[in-house]
Enzyme design. Structure first.
Site, PDB file in Angstrom:
ATOM      1  N   GLU A 136       0.845  -1.188   0.000  1.00 47.34           N
ATOM      2  CA  GLU A 136       0.000   0.000   0.000  1.00 47.34           C
ATOM      3  C   GLU A 136       0.880   1.238   0.000  1.00 47.34           C
ATOM      4  O   GLU A 136       1.732   1.410   0.873  1.00 47.34           O
ATOM      5  CB  GLU A 136      -0.899  -0.001   1.233  1.00 47.34           C
ATOM      6  CG  GLU A 136      -1.787   1.217   1.377  1.00 47.34           C
ATOM      7  CD  GLU A 136      -2.557   1.214   2.696  1.00 47.34           C
ATOM      8  OE1 GLU A 136      -3.486   2.038   2.818  1.00 47.34           O
ATOM      9  OE2 GLU A 136      -2.221   0.401   3.587  1.00 47.34           O
ATOM     10  N   GLU A 144      -8.784   9.092   6.745  1.00 50.74           N
ATOM     11  CA  GLU A 144      -8.746   8.173   7.874  1.00 50.74           C
ATOM     12  C   GLU A 144      -8.989   8.992   9.136  1.00 50.74           C
ATOM     13  O   GLU A 144      -8.080   9.656   9.637  1.00 50.74           O
ATOM     14  CB  GLU A 144      -7.390   7.465   7.958  1.00 50.74           C
ATOM     15  CG  GLU A 144      -7.161   6.466   6.840  1.00 50.74           C
ATOM     16  CD  GLU A 144      -5.867   5.688   7.020  1.00 50.74           C
ATOM     17  OE1 GLU A 144      -5.848   4.502   6.687  1.00 50.74           O
ATOM     18  OE2 GLU A 144      -4.865   6.286   7.499  1.00 50.74           O
TER      19      GLU A 144
END
Length: 381
Positions: free
Chosen positions: A160, A243
């Site tokens: 990622e 997030e």
């Protein structure tokens, strides 16, 4: 007046009133038909609920780290986090990752996506993002690029890449800081580590970036150079969102675009990627005070096909691109370049491709006067 005459006049008056009412109703019906149904935003509160925007991207709620309520409102160009209850410890994982993406996420693939695509077969992956931030929350604004040795469409990919456009509060990326890097003309803190499921490399902006147009491949190439991916691997998805650890209502992805173009060092197509070609451009516009749309048609007037195209032109001073279709355009003002999507890279000999964009302007509206196709000047129709 005789009773019969009064009766006749009453009937005539009633007929006139009825006809007036029918005409009014017909006019109203025509107005409703012309206007069409209103287009509403889509509110998503299901834990993993999602919807499609622009006919090519998926907006997802993705509330994976908390049981508290979270809702996102999907708009025509992005989404807004309208409710983000509760909080989680800032030394652990975030509450969720509400986001918009191109590609595949746990078998949910965006319409018409060219992903997964092998890294070595990608010539460019232009993208653009515009964020809206709040101050009364703890969060990051993260753009994620997922890579895997296989063209997987389900589960978690191997590596990622996280691009932190902004961070607010006492949070830090996974792993530890391992240095700095200049990518896409910007300087970034680089963090590397693992979350137990996949490797993570994070590029953290030293100060908040509200919006940016860039090439995803710049970050992929840097990741390959650091040994955390290989040219034989696949990009499985690119995603932009937030997030949040605490609160987060009001956070917005105001606009998002992502295109992945073939024609890298892998297999090519007829004419070869980026082949120069004689060309003709037609530039049609629809203009209103302060705004406009442009439809650009590029005709290949050479005898050979062009596989993979870039159309470069100069936007007049005061003009700026806000939304595009059938191409990615970078940057948003000045001398800009429109790059083909994964589905319209080929311009046959004598054939054409079209793309368009919406923009804003100040002062007097004028049109660009010079265009080039893969570096070759075009005539303007």
């Amino acid at each position: 007046m005789r009773p019969l005459q009064r009766c006749v006049r009453s009937v005539r008056s009633a007929r006139v009133a009825l006809m007036t009412m029918l005409v009014a109703l017909a006019s109203l019906a025509a107005l409703v038909t012309t206007a069409g149904p209103a287009q509403a935003d889509t509110l998503i509160c299901d834990q993993y609920g999602s919807t499609t925007i622009q006919g090519r991207y998926v907006v997802q709620n993705n509330r994976w780290g908390t049981t508290a309520t979270q809702c996102v409102n999907a708009t025509a160009t992005g989404f807004e986090l309208t409710r983000a209850d509760g909080s989680v410890p800032t030394n652990g994982a975030p509450k969720s990752y509400p986001s918009v993406y191109n590609g595949c996420h746990y078998t949910n693939c965006s319409p018409g996506t060219s992903l997964p695509m092998q890294v070595s077969s990608i010539s460019s992956a232009p993208s653009s993002i515009s964020y809206g931030y709040v101050s009364n929350a703890v969060y990051n604004a993260s753009y994620d690029i997922w890579l895997d040795p296989t063209p997987r469409k389900d589960g978690v990919s191997r590596t990622e890449i996280m691009i932190w456009f902004n961070r607010v509060g006492p949070i830090q990326p996974i792993g530890s800081r391992t240095g700095t890097a200049t990518v896409g003309g910007r300087t970034w803190e680089v963090w590397t580590g693992s979350n137990g499921s996949n490797d993570v490399i994070s590029f953290v902006a030293p100060s908040a970036i509200a919006g940016w147009s860039f090439d995803v491949m710049d970050f992929v190439d840097e990741t390959v150079a650091r040994g955390m991916a290989q040219p034989s691997w696949y990009i499985t998805s690119v995603q932009a969102g937030f997030e949040p650890w605490e609160n987060g209502a009001g956070l917005k992805v105001q606009s998002f675009s992502s295109t992945v173009n073939g024609g890298g060092s892998g297999p090519g197509g007829p004419g070869g990627p980026g082949t120069p070609g004689a060309c003709r451009v037609a530039y049609g516009t629809n203009v209103w005070p302060g705004g406009f749309t442009a439809e650009v048609t590029v005709t290949n007037t050479s005898a050979a096909p062009v596989n993979g195209w870039k159309v470069t032109f100069g936007l007049p001073a005061g003009q700026s691109v806000t939304q595009t279709w059938n191409a990615a355009i970078t940057p948003s003002s000045g001398t800009v370049t429109a790059t083909n999507t994964g589905s319209n890279a080929l311009i046959t000999a004598g054939g054409s491709q079209s793309f368009g964009f919406q923009g804003t302007y100040t002062g007097t509206f004028t049109k660009p006067t010079q265009f080039s196709l893969n570096g070759t000047a075009c005539t303007v129709a």
